[in-house]
Design an enzyme around this catalytic site. Structure first.
Site, PDB file in Angstrom:
ATOM      1  N   VAL A 144      23.326   2.941 -13.589  1.00  4.88           N
ATOM      2  CA  VAL A 144      21.808   3.302 -13.488  1.00  4.88           C
ATOM      3  C   VAL A 144      21.363   4.055 -14.767  1.00  4.88           C
ATOM      4  CG1 VAL A 144      20.286   4.523 -12.056  1.00  4.88           C
ATOM      5  CG2 VAL A 144      21.941   3.032 -10.997  1.00  4.88           C
ATOM      6  N   ASP A 197      27.872  11.977 -20.455  1.00  2.00           N
ATOM      7  CA  ASP A 197      28.697  11.515 -19.364  1.00  2.00           C
ATOM      8  C   ASP A 197      29.794  12.535 -19.534  1.00  2.00           C
ATOM      9  OD1 ASP A 197      28.703   8.731 -17.569  1.00  2.00           O
ATOM     10  OD2 ASP A 197      30.707   9.810 -17.765  1.00  2.00           O
ATOM     11  N   ALA A 213      21.791 -16.123   4.434  1.00  2.00           N
ATOM     12  CA  ALA A 213      23.099 -15.762   5.091  1.00  2.00           C
ATOM     13  C   ALA A 213      24.541 -15.868   4.524  1.00  2.00           C
ATOM     14  CB  ALA A 213      22.931 -16.960   6.518  1.00  2.00           C
ATOM     15  N   CYS A 257      25.679  -0.223  -3.471  1.00  2.00           N
ATOM     16  CA  CYS A 257      24.650   0.456  -3.013  1.00  2.00           C
ATOM     17  C   CYS A 257      24.392   0.173  -1.500  1.00  2.00           C
ATOM     18  CB  CYS A 257      23.260   0.114  -3.500  1.00  2.00           C
ATOM     19  SG  CYS A 257      23.219   0.735  -5.297  1.00  2.00           S
TER      20      CYS A 257
HETATM   21  C1  UDX Z   1      24.035   5.280  -9.470  1.00  2.00           C
HETATM   22  C2  UDX Z   1      23.571   6.477  -8.727  1.00  2.00           C
HETATM   23  O1  UDX Z   1      23.995   7.563  -9.183  1.00  2.00           O
HETATM   24  C3  UDX Z   1      23.982   6.269  -7.220  1.00  2.00           C
HETATM   25  O2  UDX Z   1      23.466   7.272  -6.480  1.00  2.00           O
HETATM   26  C4  UDX Z   1      23.325   5.151  -6.705  1.00  2.00           C
HETATM   27  O3  UDX Z   1      23.223   4.891  -5.380  1.00  2.00           O
HETATM   28  C5  UDX Z   1      23.780   3.888  -7.449  1.00  2.00           C
HETATM   29  O4  UDX Z   1      23.479   3.883  -8.861  1.00  2.00           O
HETATM   30  P1  UDX Z   1      25.923   4.173 -10.761  1.00  2.00           P
HETATM   31  O5  UDX Z   1      25.101   4.447 -11.856  1.00  2.00           O
HETATM   32  O6  UDX Z   1      26.217   2.736 -10.202  1.00  2.00           O
HETATM   33  O7  UDX Z   1      25.400   4.757  -9.557  1.00  2.00           O
HETATM   34  O8  UDX Z   1      27.391   4.809 -10.698  1.00  2.00           O
HETATM   35  P2  UDX Z   1      28.546   4.940 -11.780  1.00  2.00           P
HETATM   36  O9  UDX Z   1      28.359   3.526 -12.562  1.00  2.00           O
HETATM   37  O10 UDX Z   1      29.538   5.411 -11.125  1.00  2.00           O
HETATM   38  O11 UDX Z   1      28.186   6.107 -12.817  1.00  2.00           O
HETATM   39  C6  UDX Z   1      27.847   7.267 -12.603  1.00  2.00           C
HETATM   40  C7  UDX Z   1      28.350   7.957 -14.077  1.00  2.00           C
HETATM   41  O12 UDX Z   1      28.133   9.224 -14.029  1.00  2.00           O
HETATM   42  C8  UDX Z   1      29.827   7.591 -14.461  1.00  2.00           C
HETATM   43  O13 UDX Z   1      29.739   7.005 -15.751  1.00  2.00           O
HETATM   44  C9  UDX Z   1      30.610   8.858 -14.372  1.00  2.00           C
HETATM   45  O14 UDX Z   1      31.495   8.946 -15.395  1.00  2.00           O
HETATM   46  C10 UDX Z   1      29.397  10.117 -14.591  1.00  2.00           C
HETATM   47  N1  UDX Z   1      29.629  11.333 -13.928  1.00  2.00           N
HETATM   48  C11 UDX Z   1      29.981  11.419 -12.633  1.00  2.00           C
HETATM   49  C12 UDX Z   1      29.450  12.424 -14.745  1.00  2.00           C
HETATM   50  O15 UDX Z   1      28.926  12.217 -15.976  1.00  2.00           O
HETATM   51  N2  UDX Z   1      29.353  13.493 -14.147  1.00  2.00           N
HETATM   52  C13 UDX Z   1      30.052  13.917 -12.953  1.00  2.00           C
HETATM   53  O16 UDX Z   1      30.162  15.031 -12.626  1.00  2.00           O
HETATM   54  C14 UDX Z   1      30.413  12.709 -12.196  1.00  2.00           C
HETATM   55  C1  UDX Z   2      20.578  -3.126  -4.479  1.00  2.00           C
HETATM   56  C2  UDX Z   2      19.211  -3.337  -4.133  1.00  2.00           C
HETATM   57  O1  UDX Z   2      18.608  -4.641  -4.168  1.00  2.00           O
HETATM   58  C3  UDX Z   2      18.459  -2.623  -5.380  1.00  2.00           C
HETATM   59  O2  UDX Z   2      16.886  -2.556  -5.174  1.00  2.00           O
HETATM   60  C4  UDX Z   2      19.088  -1.251  -5.302  1.00  2.00           C
HETATM   61  O3  UDX Z   2      18.542  -0.370  -6.251  1.00  2.00           O
HETATM   62  C5  UDX Z   2      20.562  -1.041  -5.452  1.00  2.00           C
HETATM   63  O4  UDX Z   2      20.953  -1.909  -4.565  1.00  2.00           O
HETATM   64  P1  UDX Z   2      22.268  -4.703  -5.658  1.00  2.00           P
HETATM   65  O5  UDX Z   2      23.303  -3.978  -5.005  1.00  2.00           O
HETATM   66  O6  UDX Z   2      22.623  -4.620  -7.272  1.00  2.00           O
HETATM   67  O7  UDX Z   2      20.928  -4.029  -5.593  1.00  2.00           O
HETATM   68  O8  UDX Z   2      22.404  -6.324  -5.443  1.00  2.00           O
HETATM   69  P2  UDX Z   2      21.596  -6.878  -4.381  1.00  2.00           P
HETATM   70  O9  UDX Z   2      20.942  -8.140  -5.245  1.00  2.00           O
HETATM   71  O10 UDX Z   2      20.423  -6.275  -3.657  1.00  2.00           O
HETATM   72  O11 UDX Z   2      22.518  -7.430  -3.619  1.00  2.00           O
HETATM   73  C6  UDX Z   2      23.222  -6.691  -2.652  1.00  2.00           C
HETATM   74  C7  UDX Z   2      24.208  -7.669  -1.796  1.00  2.00           C
HETATM   75  O12 UDX Z   2      23.594  -8.628  -0.753  1.00  2.00           O
HETATM   76  C8  UDX Z   2      25.096  -8.789  -2.574  1.00  2.00           C
HETATM   77  O13 UDX Z   2      26.514  -8.697  -2.061  1.00  2.00           O
HETATM   78  C9  UDX Z   2      24.485  -9.918  -2.132  1.00  2.00           C
HETATM   79  O14 UDX Z   2      25.476 -11.130  -2.028  1.00  2.00           O
HETATM   80  C10 UDX Z   2      23.922  -9.752  -0.542  1.00  2.00           C
HETATM   81  N1  UDX Z   2      22.807 -10.466  -0.426  1.00  2.00           N
HETATM   82  C11 UDX Z   2      21.650 -10.189  -0.919  1.00  2.00           C
HETATM   83  C12 UDX Z   2      22.934 -11.323   0.721  1.00  2.00           C
HETATM   84  O15 UDX Z   2      23.998 -11.515   1.210  1.00  2.00           O
HETATM   85  N2  UDX Z   2      21.826 -12.087   1.088  1.00  2.00           N
HETATM   86  C13 UDX Z   2      20.590 -11.997   0.650  1.00  2.00           C
HETATM   87  O16 UDX Z   2      19.658 -12.617   0.884  1.00  2.00           O
HETATM   88  C14 UDX Z   2      20.602 -11.193  -0.615  1.00  2.00           C
END
Ligand code: UDX
Ligand code: UDX
Length: 429
Positions: free
Chosen positions: A11, A30, A252, A260
């Site tokens: 993100v 980070d 399905a 997420c």
């Molecule tokens: C994000 C959001 O933070 C989460 O709440 C949301 O639901 C999904 O997306 P994401 O970006 O996927 O998570 O997480 P990740 O790829 O694990 O990145 C988090 C980063 O924060 C890592 O690079 C980690 O090293 C960093 N981090 C974590 C810090 O810099 N400080 C901390 O104390 C903990």
């Molecule tokens: C999701 C949300 O879509 C996004 O808006 C949010 O910010 C983060 O979480 P992501 O987890 O990256 O995104 O992927 P997404 O494309 O939503 O798929 C999630 C899971 O659902 C995958 O395992 C996918 O295979 C599954 N899926 C999705 C199904 O099984 N059926 C569907 O019709 C759509």
């Protein structure tokens, strides 16, 4: 504008790269030194289409930098995004310790008015806590406002989603902060909802939970279709074309995975419980999702009977196509069950094999789908990568020991597969 992003994960990096592309100066912070070193070598620790080029371009243009010091990032910026991880605890609720620690460090480094924006997915009322924390630890130094600005990007299309959002949610009680963020996002030309911070936080959990509900609904329908001889694809198409329902997220399969949906659904159940509401609907969504993998595994078992010493080919390991992300990937559960039953597993995924090796060290990793098929008793499709849709199925049939395909993502036409001479089983058809 001068922006600091704390947390350079999926993100944080995508948000940072997009804001830099729009002309802002972005500092990404980070606490993982290795990650920062990788980014400073113009490499990217994750696979996301287009991200590497965008980050590299922004860094070389001097609009994006990577450091480990929150203090430095905060002092040099007007808007501070918190995008650190909020992983689930054993009871399903979100672990907010990283958010709390970051808020404290931000507070200790305020030097003038700052807008602190929460991008991480957090339970309702976290913004209030973040504001209290900053107030307490800043000891009156520097003004600030807190905003909840959840992201809705999907892995695999994260950059597109960030540039073309359906809506931008700005949750804050401060007009000044809202105006600053409206200005920041203006070039995206997206509908903006300015609301209170609690509503903004709930919007994120509600949106992901609703999408997960659609998927579980489709998976439940698949069982009804299979038992009655109907076709779930036809049914969801017929239902989804009603614009009140919408046809997306009704596929399905083997259930939802990723970083997420599983986390956010269980967090929303826990949030509701804390607010003394039993969100039974979401508990059922979660139950359907968990049993979907068992159902698919049983299908493999019913088809192949004894799995011991049989070679099973698995296509697709990432939780969905166009990502290398293995977090909560259904493949891990399916393969672990196959190994428990004594099967030997060969697998291929276009992007996630490096990450998969750490989680599933005891399987054979292949160079492509044809190598997976060679000599296998059956082919199991777990992730719907486009290259699997385009395979030469005649060649696959010749390579397989038995012409059996178990398709967890419904990527082929059952009639065509039958014509080609496959024993072909999919989900709800
Ligand atoms: C994000 C959001 O933070 C989460 O709440 C949301 O639901 C999904 O997306 P994401 O970006 O996927 O998570 O997480 P990740 O790829 O694990 O990145 C988090 C980063 O924060 C890592 O690079 C980690 O090293 C960093 N981090 C974590 C810090 O810099 N400080 C901390 O104390 C903990
Ligand atoms: C999701 C949300 O879509 C996004 O808006 C949010 O910010 C983060 O979480 P992501 O987890 O990256 O995104 O992927 P997404 O494309 O939503 O798929 C999630 C899971 O659902 C995958 O395992 C996918 O295979 C599954 N899926 C999705 C199904 O099984 N059926 C569907 O019709 C759509």
């Amino acid at each position: 504008m001068k922006v600091c992003i704390i947390g350079a994960g999926y993100v944080g990096l995508v948000t940072g790269a997009t804001l830099a592309e729009l002309g802002n100066r972005v500092i990404c912070v980070d606490n993982n030194e290795e990650k920062i070193a990788i980014l400073n070598r113009d490499e990217i620790p994750i696979y996301e289409p287009g991200l590497k080029e965008m980050v590299r371009g922004a860094r070389q243009a001097g609009r994006m930098s990577f450091i480990t010091s929150i203090a430095e990032g905060v002092k040099a910026s007007d808007i501070i995004f918190i995008a650190v991880s909020t992983p689930p605890k054993a009871d399903g609720s979100a672990d907010l310790s990283a958010v709390a620690a970051v808020a404290r460090e931000v507070a200790e480094n305020l030097n003038g008015y700052k807008v602190v924006v929460d991008k991480s997915t957090v339970p309702v009322k976290t913004g209030e806590k973040v504001a209290e924390t900053i107030k307490r630890y800043s000891k009156g130094n520097g003004e600030f406002d807190v905003v909840s600005n959840p992201e809705f990007l999907r892995e695999g299309s994260a950059i597109y989603d960030t540039f073309h959002p359906d809506r931008i949610i700005i949750g804050t009680s401060s007009r000044k902060a809202a105006d600053l963020l409206i200005e920041l996002y203006k070039p995206l030309n997206a509908p903006v909802i300015v609301t209170d911070i609690n509503s903004a936080e709930i919007i994120k959990h509600a949106a992901n939970s609703f999408l997960a509900t659609k998927i579980s609904f489709a998976n439940a329908l698949a069982h009804i279709c299979e038992a009655s001889g109907a076709n779930v694809e036809e049914v969801t198409r017929g239902v989804g074309l009603d614009s009140r329902v919408g046809s997306r997220f009704l596929n399905a399969g083997v259930g939802y995975g990723g970083s997420c949906f599983p986390k956010d659904v269980s967090a929303f159940i826990a949030i509701a419980e804390e607010l003394r509401y039993d969100f039974g609907l979401l508990k059922e969504v979660e139950r359907i999702n968990k049993t979907q993998v068992d159902y698919f595994f049983n299908k493999i078992k019913e088809t192949l009977w004894i799995l011991e010493d049989k070679i099973i080919g698995v296509l697709g390991l990432a939780f969905k196509p166009d990502t290398d992300d293995m977090r909560n990937a259904p493949s891990v559960k399916i393969i672990s069950r196959l190994l428990e039953e004594g099967a030997r597993v060969k697998a291929f995924d276009p992007r996630s094999m490096e990450k998969a090796r750490e989680i599933l060290p005891d399987i054979e990793y292949c160079d492509g789908p044809y190598q997976v098929a060679e000599g296998a008793e059956a082919l199991v499709i777990v992730t719907e990568w486009n290259e699997f849709r385009e395979m030469d199925l005649k060649r696959i049939k010749e390579l397989l020991h038995q012409p059996i395909i178990l398709d967890g993502r419904n990527i082929y036409d059952p009639a065509k597969m039958e014509k080609l001479g496959f024993i072909y089983k999919s989900v709800g058809r």
